[in-house]
Design an enzyme around this catalytic site. Structure first.
Site, PDB file in Angstrom:
ATOM      1  N   CYS A  44       0.880  -1.168   0.000  1.00  0.00           N
ATOM      2  CA  CYS A  44       0.000   0.000   0.000  1.00  0.00           C
ATOM      3  C   CYS A  44       0.928   1.231   0.000  1.00  0.00           C
ATOM      4  CB  CYS A  44      -0.884   0.007   1.240  1.00  0.00           C
ATOM      5  SG  CYS A  44       0.098   0.146   2.740  1.00  0.00           S
ATOM      6  N   CYS A  98       2.825   6.147   8.513  1.00  0.00           N
ATOM      7  CA  CYS A  98       1.914   6.422   7.397  1.00  0.00           C
ATOM      8  C   CYS A  98       1.101   7.680   7.717  1.00  0.00           C
ATOM      9  CB  CYS A  98       0.997   5.226   7.195  1.00  0.00           C
ATOM     10  SG  CYS A  98      -0.317   5.573   6.027  1.00  0.00           S
ATOM     11  N   GLU A 137       0.347  -0.636  15.560  1.00  0.00           N
ATOM     12  CA  GLU A 137      -0.395   0.612  15.309  1.00  0.00           C
ATOM     13  C   GLU A 137      -1.320   0.918  16.496  1.00  0.00           C
ATOM     14  OE1 GLU A 137      -2.669   0.749  11.598  1.00  0.00           O
ATOM     15  OE2 GLU A 137      -4.159   1.974  12.646  1.00  0.00           O
ATOM     16  N   SER A 195       1.699  -5.391   2.991  1.00  0.00           N
ATOM     17  CA  SER A 195       3.150  -5.360   3.159  1.00  0.00           C
ATOM     18  C   SER A 195       3.808  -6.569   2.491  1.00  0.00           C
ATOM     19  CB  SER A 195       3.514  -5.311   4.643  1.00  0.00           C
ATOM     20  OG  SER A 195       3.026  -6.464   5.277  1.00  0.00           O
TER      21      SER A 195
HETATM   22  S1  SF4 Z   1       0.177   1.794   6.059  1.00  0.00           S
HETATM   23 FE1  SF4 Z   1      -1.791   1.208   6.886  1.00  0.00          FE
HETATM   24  S2  SF4 Z   1      -2.936   3.087   6.947  1.00  0.00           S
HETATM   25 FE2  SF4 Z   1      -1.213   3.480   5.640  1.00  0.00          FE
HETATM   26  S3  SF4 Z   1      -1.967   3.086   3.560  1.00  0.00           S
HETATM   27 FE3  SF4 Z   1      -1.058   1.182   4.345  1.00  0.00          FE
HETATM   28  S4  SF4 Z   1      -2.743   0.043   5.218  1.00  0.00           S
HETATM   29 FE4  SF4 Z   1      -3.411   2.155   5.015  1.00  0.00          FE
END
Ligand code: SF4
Length: 577
Positions: free
Chosen positions: A12, A94, A124, A260
């Site tokens: 992501c 993030c 988190e 991830s």
């Molecule tokens: S790190 Fe977590 S909050 Fe940020 S974009 Fe990726 S899934 Fe979404």
């Protein structure tokens, strides 16, 4: 087997951002630390460790260097401790997680009790709870609602990767039982999109394969959702965990991956599934394997080099001779195999071509040496210049990964390979020498030198564009191992612009050949760059995600050029040497 790969696969944007910050810090030569693994993939972590990354569990394990805060964020006290120890802290939290943290801090200032919907051990959630202070509850299901006090205003937030339907259930219960509730729906869009997609894909396939670590919260959610939809679901961390016999029961399978999970891991899973044949291993499967064997062994690209030689000969008005084609084919096959043999073990996860090499190591080594001997023999037969050109190309190709400058001198560039973006330039130079300059050198000046140089430019630019297009498929993997390809240096957006520029320049070279030689036939070869230009958006969108298929399509340009040149033979004047 038919495989549907989810559109929302790979890192992501939050993880990608953190990943880039770590690679940036590593590039500065510093020892870089993270508290916990940066991404959920052991191979990638091992490769990053080779480059200086240390994944630590405790702050006390870090004595000096840089610490990159992961996308999950960090407990404020820990961050203070890191700074107090004099460490350089790079915050890669993030931005979406940062927003949740700010809202939690604001709620705490307003005297609200924070209720975080999430898993209490998740980093988190730990970092969010630390910002809420004592007035905080963490719940993961409706049954735990009793932990939330009913006589105080509530701030309800949710872990960014939580299961949406479960959150809706909890939100409904909290707003029903409490009078004053401020709800912050903090499930991030990247997570929502992945969860929606897995739900929709689950309805269209016979099984779902979820790729990612068993410790990754968002990956586990994806597996849960697929399971809830009633389809057989397989959660694997890598391709070798798939059981081909079990998977062969399914005709169509969806592949989704966690936020991830590196792209290359997902790609290997897709490739392994495509090898599974539900209807048994019939003729179609055999033909497909044979063709893939050609691609994986490098034979396909080598025949492509011979096809490009046909085009280069025509453009230079040189008659096509078997020696030119054989020299190009033998050189490209042997140099690719020998350099891959040299770089064994450098891949974050072996590509199919590397796996093929491992599986047929002895045979491939012998064949590569035989082809190299044949290439040198043919070039020598063509004359001194050809022999010198091919000899130099071999020297540069084999010496490319060999350290030239001793480590103790402390220079950053110890091998030719270390020069940024050198790989594609060297490859394009070698292709130009064997496909275009050798025929010209042997045949003599049959066309004007200007037309010959324009042809060499055309070959050079065509090969540079195709090499850049390949490299763009695995930017993550190249950056992990520290391979400074053009896309790894420039980033995705600029790479596409460079590819477009290279294709435009190769078209201009063809136009130059046509103008200089006052013939229209070179313009027919514009079909090659046009084909690649049409394919570029598909590659950019990731429509074709399989490495082998990309090779087949990208190298298809060479076959198109060769075929057109052959078909138009009668239109093309040549002069005998
Ligand atoms: S790190 Fe977590 S909050 Fe940020 S974009 Fe990726 S899934 Fe979404």
């Amino acid at each position: 087997m038919r495989v549907r790969l989810s559109v929302n696969s790979g890192f992501c944007w939050g993880v990608k951002r953190a990943f880039d910050k770590v690679l940036g810090a590593l590039q500065c030569g510093d020892t870089v630390h993270t508290l916990g693994p940066l991404v959920h993939n052991e191979n990638a972590i091992r490769m990053l460790e080779k480059r200086g990354l240390r994944a630590c569990r405790e702050v006390s394990q870090i004595e000096s260097g840089t610490v990159v805060v992961r996308a999950h964020g960090i407990v404020p006290e820990l961050e203070q401790e890191l700074l107090a120890r004099g460490l350089h802290v790079v915050d890669a939290t993030c931005p979406h997680v940062r927003r949740i943290q700010q809202r939690v801090e604001k709620a705490a200032e307003e005297g609200r009790h924070t209720c975080i919907v999430g898993y209490r051990d998740h980093p988190e959630v730990v970092a969010l709870a630390a910002r809420a202070g004592d007035a905080c509850s963490v719940i993961a299901n409706v049954g735990e609602l009793s932990e939330v006090p009913t006589d105080t205003p509530i701030f309800l937030a949710v872990q960014s990767t939580f299961n949406r339907s479960l959150f809706e259930e909890i939100r409904h219960a909290v707003t029903r039982d409490h009078e004053d509730v401020v709800v912050f729906d903090s499930i991030c869009r990247a997570t929502s999109k992945r969860q929606q997609e897995v739900r929709s894909l689950a309805g269209q396939v016979e099984a779902v394969v979820v790729v990612g670590s068993h410790t990754s919260s968002n990956t586990k959610r994806l597996a849960e959702i697929a399971g809830e939809e009633g389809v057989p679901t397989f959660h694997v961390t890598a391709a070798d965990e798939l059981d081909p016999a079990r998977m062969s029961r399914f005709g169509t399978v969806a592949v989704v991956s966690g936020a991830s999970t590196p792209n290359w891991v997902t790609r290997r899973v897709v490739e392994a599934l495509l090898d599974v044949s539900p209807g048994g291993y019939g003729v179609r499967h055999m033909v497909r394997r044979l063709f893939l064997g050609m691609v994986e062994s490098g034979l396909y690209a080598s025949v492509g080099a011979a096809a490009l030689t046909v085009a280069a000969c025509r453009l230079q008005r040189v008659p096509v001779r078997w020696e030119y084609l054989a020299a190009a084919l033998c050189y490209i096959f042997s140099i690719y195999t020998l350099s891959r043999l040299q770089q064994r073990g450098e891949e974050p996860a072996p590509t199919r071509r590397v796996a093929f090499l491992h599986a047929h190591l002895r045979t491939m080594s012998v064949v590569a040496v035989l082809f190299a001997v044949a290439a040198v023999g043919i070039a020598t037969r063509l004359g001194t210049i050809s022999a010198a050109l091919i000899g130099t190309s071999y020297l540069l190709g084999i010496g490319y990964a060999v350290p030239i400058i001793p480590k103790k001198w402390g220079f950053r560039y110890k091998r030719l390979q270390d020069i940024p973006a050198s790989k594609d330039l060297f490859a394009a130079g070698a292709w130009t020498a064997v496909c275009a300059i050798i025929p010209f050198a042997h045949a003599g000046a049959l066309t004007s030198p200007a037309a010959a140089v324009a042809t060499w430019m055309f070959v050079f630019l065509t090969v540079s564009a195709k090499a850049t297009m390949y490299d763009s498929v695995d930017i993550q993997g190249d950056r992990v191992v520290g391979r400074e390809t053009l896309p790894a240096l420039l980033g995705e957006r600029k790479t596409w612009q460079v590819c477009g520029g290279l294709l435009a320049a190769s078209s201009a070279s063809l136009a130059a050949v046509a103008i200089i030689s006052s013939e229209w036939t070179p313009l027919a070869l514009l079909a090659g760059p046009a084909y690649a230009t049409l394919y570029l958006p598909l590659l950019r969108r990731g429509t074709v995600r399989l490495e082998d298929l990309n090779v087949v399509i990208v190298d298809g340009q060479l076959f198109l050029l060769g075929a057109l040149s052959y078909i138009l033979s009668s239109q093309w004047p040549t002069t005998s040497p």
